[in-house]
Structure formats: C-alpha cells, structure tokens
Design a protein around this motif. Structure first.
Motif, PDB file in Angstrom:
ATOM      1  N   UNK A 149      34.250  40.400  20.819  1.00  0.00           N
ATOM      2  CA  UNK A 149      35.158  39.629  21.645  1.00  0.00           C
ATOM      3  C   UNK A 149      34.575  39.590  23.057  1.00  0.00           C
ATOM      4  N   UNK A 150      34.819  38.492  23.760  1.00  0.00           N
ATOM      5  CA  UNK A 150      34.309  38.360  25.124  1.00  0.00           C
ATOM      6  C   UNK A 150      35.090  39.289  26.051  1.00  0.00           C
ATOM      7  N   UNK A 151      34.379  39.957  26.945  1.00  0.00           N
ATOM      8  CA  UNK A 151      35.015  40.922  27.848  1.00  0.00           C
ATOM      9  C   UNK A 151      34.954  40.429  29.286  1.00  0.00           C
ATOM     10  N   UNK A 152      36.122  40.367  29.931  1.00  0.00           N
ATOM     11  CA  UNK A 152      36.238  40.040  31.346  1.00  0.00           C
ATOM     12  C   UNK A 152      36.830  41.266  32.050  1.00  0.00           C
ATOM     13  N   UNK A 153      36.899  41.236  33.387  1.00  0.00           N
ATOM     14  CA  UNK A 153      37.528  42.356  34.097  1.00  0.00           C
ATOM     15  C   UNK A 153      38.138  41.887  35.412  1.00  0.00           C
ATOM     16  N   UNK A 154      39.131  42.650  35.888  1.00  0.00           N
ATOM     17  CA  UNK A 154      39.639  42.453  37.245  1.00  0.00           C
ATOM     18  C   UNK A 154      40.020  43.802  37.835  1.00  0.00           C
ATOM     19  N   UNK A 155      40.223  43.801  39.149  1.00  0.00           N
ATOM     20  CA  UNK A 155      40.657  45.015  39.827  1.00  0.00           C
ATOM     21  C   UNK A 155      39.627  45.588  40.769  1.00  0.00           C
ATOM     22  N   UNK A 156      39.863  45.468  42.074  1.00  0.00           N
ATOM     23  CA  UNK A 156      39.013  46.096  43.069  1.00  0.00           C
ATOM     24  C   UNK A 156      37.828  45.282  43.531  1.00  0.00           C
ATOM     25  N   UNK A 157      37.635  44.088  42.995  1.00  0.00           N
ATOM     26  CA  UNK A 157      36.495  43.252  43.383  1.00  0.00           C
ATOM     27  C   UNK A 157      36.722  42.726  44.805  1.00  0.00           C
ATOM     28  N   UNK A 158      35.778  43.017  45.701  1.00  0.00           N
ATOM     29  CA  UNK A 158      35.907  42.578  47.088  1.00  0.00           C
ATOM     30  C   UNK A 158      34.666  41.854  47.591  1.00  0.00           C
ATOM     31  N   UNK A 159      33.569  41.947  46.855  1.00  0.00           N
ATOM     32  CA  UNK A 159      32.309  41.343  47.294  1.00  0.00           C
ATOM     33  C   UNK A 159      31.563  40.730  46.121  1.00  0.00           C
ATOM     34  N   UNK A 160      30.570  39.915  46.479  1.00  0.00           N
ATOM     35  CA  UNK A 160      29.686  39.391  45.444  1.00  0.00           C
ATOM     36  C   UNK A 160      28.852  40.479  44.809  1.00  0.00           C
ATOM     37  N   UNK A 161      28.591  41.542  45.551  1.00  0.00           N
ATOM     38  CA  UNK A 161      27.885  42.696  44.991  1.00  0.00           C
ATOM     39  C   UNK A 161      28.714  43.303  43.860  1.00  0.00           C
ATOM     40  N   UNK A 162      30.040  43.385  44.058  1.00  0.00           N
ATOM     41  CA  UNK A 162      30.921  43.895  43.006  1.00  0.00           C
ATOM     42  C   UNK A 162      30.867  43.015  41.764  1.00  0.00           C
ATOM     43  N   UNK A 163      30.802  41.700  41.984  1.00  0.00           N
ATOM     44  CA  UNK A 163      30.713  40.777  40.849  1.00  0.00           C
ATOM     45  C   UNK A 163      29.458  41.081  40.039  1.00  0.00           C
ATOM     46  N   UNK A 164      28.333  41.286  40.725  1.00  0.00           N
ATOM     47  CA  UNK A 164      27.094  41.599  40.006  1.00  0.00           C
ATOM     48  C   UNK A 164      27.210  42.931  39.272  1.00  0.00           C
ATOM     49  N   UNK A 165      27.824  43.929  39.903  1.00  0.00           N
ATOM     50  CA  UNK A 165      27.990  45.230  39.240  1.00  0.00           C
ATOM     51  C   UNK A 165      28.770  45.075  37.936  1.00  0.00           C
ATOM     52  N   UNK A 166      29.864  44.311  37.993  1.00  0.00           N
ATOM     53  CA  UNK A 166      30.668  44.109  36.785  1.00  0.00           C
ATOM     54  C   UNK A 166      29.894  43.320  35.736  1.00  0.00           C
ATOM     55  N   UNK A 167      29.171  42.322  36.186  1.00  0.00           N
ATOM     56  CA  UNK A 167      28.363  41.520  35.265  1.00  0.00           C
ATOM     57  C   UNK A 167      27.302  42.385  34.588  1.00  0.00           C
ATOM     58  N   UNK A 168      26.675  43.268  35.365  1.00  0.00           N
ATOM     59  CA  UNK A 168      25.637  44.140  34.824  1.00  0.00           C
ATOM     60  C   UNK A 168      26.181  45.105  33.781  1.00  0.00           C
ATOM     61  N   UNK A 169      27.467  45.458  33.917  1.00  0.00           N
ATOM     62  CA  UNK A 169      28.093  46.388  32.976  1.00  0.00           C
ATOM     63  C   UNK A 169      28.713  45.675  31.769  1.00  0.00           C
ATOM     64  N   UNK A 170      28.535  44.357  31.704  1.00  0.00           N
ATOM     65  CA  UNK A 170      28.947  43.648  30.501  1.00  0.00           C
ATOM     66  C   UNK A 170      30.083  42.668  30.628  1.00  0.00           C
ATOM     67  N   UNK A 171      30.603  42.446  31.837  1.00  0.00           N
ATOM     68  CA  UNK A 171      31.700  41.481  32.004  1.00  0.00           C
ATOM     69  C   UNK A 171      31.163  40.060  32.004  1.00  0.00           C
ATOM     70  N   UNK A 172      31.705  39.239  31.142  1.00  0.00           N
ATOM     71  CA  UNK A 172      31.326  37.824  31.132  1.00  0.00           C
ATOM     72  C   UNK A 172      31.989  37.073  32.283  1.00  0.00           C
ATOM     73  N   UNK A 173      33.157  37.547  32.699  1.00  0.00           N
ATOM     74  CA  UNK A 173      33.876  36.938  33.810  1.00  0.00           C
ATOM     75  C   UNK A 173      34.529  37.999  34.659  1.00  0.00           C
ATOM     76  N   UNK A 174      34.655  37.727  35.958  1.00  0.00           N
ATOM     77  CA  UNK A 174      35.227  38.672  36.904  1.00  0.00           C
ATOM     78  C   UNK A 174      36.339  37.955  37.674  1.00  0.00           C
ATOM     79  N   UNK A 175      37.528  38.539  37.685  1.00  0.00           N
ATOM     80  CA  UNK A 175      38.687  37.890  38.299  1.00  0.00           C
ATOM     81  C   UNK A 175      38.964  38.469  39.676  1.00  0.00           C
ATOM     82  N   UNK A 176      39.378  37.593  40.592  1.00  0.00           N
ATOM     83  CA  UNK A 176      39.778  38.042  41.919  1.00  0.00           C
ATOM     84  C   UNK A 176      41.246  37.686  42.152  1.00  0.00           C
ATOM     85  N   UNK A 177      42.004  38.661  42.648  1.00  0.00           N
ATOM     86  CA  UNK A 177      43.400  38.432  42.998  1.00  0.00           C
ATOM     87  C   UNK A 177      43.597  38.554  44.493  1.00  0.00           C
TER      88      UNK A 177
END
Length: 377
Positions: A301-329
């Motif tokens: 199943x495709x894995x996305x994540x949210x929570x605590x993302x504040x920078x583009x660096x965070x987006x890359x970190x999540x992507x590197x750990x396997x997130x196909x998508x990263x949500x910002x609130x």
C-alpha cells in the motif's frame, strides 16, 4: 518583515489572527509532548552530503495515488480553516491548485464542499470523519462525488476528542464566548475583522443546513460534539469504500500492525499520522514511525505521512524514509493567517525551494530517486 522561512509566516499569523483561533491551529493535547516531538524528531535524521556530482536539470515532480503533482507535498485537512482567514478553504485550495499540489478539504471546514469546488477547477481531495449518523455520512460522500473530488481521506484517529488545554483556556466554542479577552483579540486585529465582515462563510458549511436539528452555531456545536463514533471499526471501512467507489486514503495510522491491517481493506494509501499531536499525548512522532510502517507493509500500500513538517529538508527526510507523499497542516495555516492566499503560495514556494536545494546538495536530481542511501544511518 522579510519572509524567508515558514517560521516567519508563523510569527506574522500570530499577530494577525485572534489568539483563540491561532492557538486552535497551533496546539496539541494535554502536555503537548507528541506535538513537540513531531517537529523535534526530524532534527535527529541526518542527511548524507555529496559533492562533485551532476545536479543540473532537477525535478520535484511526482505521483501520489496515481495522480501527477509538482512536488510530493499535499495540503492536509484542517478544521475551521476559514477562521484563520475569511474564505480560508477557498483561498488555500486555489493556491494549491495553482501550485500543482493536492488540497484536502476537512469535513469540519467553514466553506462547504460545493463552495470550494465551485471556486476551483481541479478535483479536490475530501477528508471524512465517521459520524454516528451514517445517513449523514452517506449523503456527505455523495456530495463529495458530485463535487468531483478525486480522493476520499478517511480519518481513523478521532473516535473520541482529546482535551486541548489552550482551547479550554481561551473559551473556544461556537459561538465564541464574548468577554474582555475575546473582545480585545478582535479589537486589536481590525484587518481580520474586516475580512470576516465581508464574507458570508461563518458556519461549518458541510454540516449547517444539512442536518434537520442544526439551526444555529450553538446547536451545530452540540450536534458535532456528540457525533464522533466510538464504535468505528475496520469493518466500517468496507461500507465507506463501497459508498465512495474511488481512491481511498486512510489517515491516522501510527502502528505497524494497524498498517498491515490497512493493506487488507482495499485502500489505496495510508497516512502515518498522530493528528498533529492533538489526540494521544505520549504517542511517538509520525516521522519516528514512518520507517517501521513502510517496512511492515512491504509495498502493498502507498505510504504518506504528516506531522511536524516545517521545511523542505523535512520533506526530503520523509521521502527518504519511504513516504510517497508528505502533508502540511500548520505551515499552510501560518501562511493563510499571515497573508491569505498569497501566504499559502509563499509557504509552498519556500518548501519547494528548500526541497530543491536539499536534493541537489544530497547529490540527486529527481525527488523520486531519494531513499535511505541519502541518510546517515
């Protein structure tokens, strides 16, 4: 004020949005330990710097649930967005559409599904809370389909509402309690007040007018407080999937065992999420559970994540750990509260610029090539 990072927008929003509404968006439950960990734990993930590699012709374009987007970032569903800025959901959806990322409208939005859909050209994603009134849920799903929504995001972690101390101390309720503190908040933010006076969007548009007994803000608040369904189970997902018939994303997965169960529901994706630290205080951060969950589902199943993302660096970190998508609130809410639609666009521009620079310095040219090899283990 020069806007260079998301935190600059946060400071500006704090000055422009009444405290009760800013705090509603920027708070967690109980001691707020999980809320704090969501952001802090990103800092523990170190990137592998590479040099003397070809970093030209970079691209951030990617896919989420088979749909093409300009970068692997989606706008998360957030309740009462229209109280951060007048017509907030409409403005945020327009900014997301123009930038080429998905916008997810909350069940508890101020602007209705129909109003947001009418103000945009591309399909929205819609987030659903499961209510005890299943007929209401069925009708809401039908409205989402009629509005052309291309994905349904089903939230699983709000069967019971956790206590948020800031909201209680601020007297946040519908309608707001009028006392010296709230009067002063409004009086010292004339720009916000003028914007609110110029819009008709003051109710929860997806609910008000669609429930017989809800005739004003007070009755709407009472109905909503009693409607979150404590009996929600995995078996209900089959019924929801049948009613919806389209792309389905399950939000609120924070445990590998639950993730494995989710793969058997027929859903298209899961969102690793702890509701922004607003539910189970003491739960782990979303980013700390991302890798274990990715390992648990083994690509089923495709894995996305949210929570605590504040920078583009965070987006890359999540992507590197396997997130196909990263949500910002919160980041987009800061932008919205600070500058309206332009602020949401500015948030997305900041994240895209930071992400583009970061993939280059990690020696990558395509965001889809990012993986654990970009991290220092």
């Amino acid at each position: 004020m020069k806007i260079l990072e998301v935190n600059d927008l946060k400071k500006l929003a704090q000055r422009r949005v009444p405290k009760m509404f800013f705090d509603y968006a920027d708070s967690g439950s109980f001691t707020q330990s999980t809320y704090a960990a969501n952001e802090a734990d990103f800092g523990n993930i170190k990137l592998r710097q590479r040099v003397a590699v070809n970093m030209s012709n970079r691209t951030l374009k990617t896919k989420m649930i088979g749909q093409d987007f300009s970068m692997p970032v989606a706008i998360a569903p957030t309740g009462s967005t229209g109280m951060q800025h007048a017509d907030g959901e409409i403005l945020a959806a327009q900014a997301a559409e123009e930038f080429g990322v998905p916008y997810t409208l909350s069940t508890m939005s101020i602007c209705s599904l129909e109003d947001v859909a009418a103000a945009t050209k591309k399909p929205l994603w819609f987030q659903l809370y499961v209510m005890k009134d299943r007929d209401f849920n069925k009708r809401l799903i039908e409205r989402a389909k009629a509005a052309g929504c291309s994905a349904l995001v089903l939230t699983l972690d709000l069967q019971i509402l956790a206590q948020r101390h800031k909201d209680l101390r601020n007297g946040l309720k519908a309608p707001p309690e009028i006392n010296f503190s709230t009067f002063w908040q409004f009086a010292t933010r004339p720009r916000w007040c003028m914007q609110m006076l110029q819009t008709k969007q003051h109710q929860f548009g997806n609910i008000y007018g669609h429930i017989k007994d809800v005739t004003d803000l007070a009755s709407l608040h009472e109905w909503s407080a009693k409607q979150f369904d404590e009996t929600l189970s995995w078996q209900d997902i089959e019924w929801i999937k049948e009613q919806w018939g389209g792309k389905l994303i399950l939000k609120g997965i924070l445990d590998p065992e639950d993730a494995q169960i989710a793969t058997r529901t027929g859903a298209d994706a899961i969102i690793v999420s702890n509701h922004g630290g607003r539910q189970l205080d003491g739960a782990p951060s979303s980013i700390s559970m991302l890798s274990p969950i990715v390992d648990a589902v083994q690509g089923d199943i495709e894995v996305h994540m949210d929570g605590g993302v504040r920078t583009g660096v965070d987006v890359l970190r999540a992507k590197a750990l396997g997130a196909q998508g990263v949500y910002i609130g919160r980041p987009y809410l800061y932008g919205l509260g600070a500058m309206g639609k332009a602020g949401v666009t500015k948030t997305l521009e900041i994240l895209a610029s930071e992400l583009d620079t970061t993939i280059a310095l990690c020696g990558e040219r395509d965001i889809n090539d990012v993986g654990t090899h970009n991290l220092i283990s």
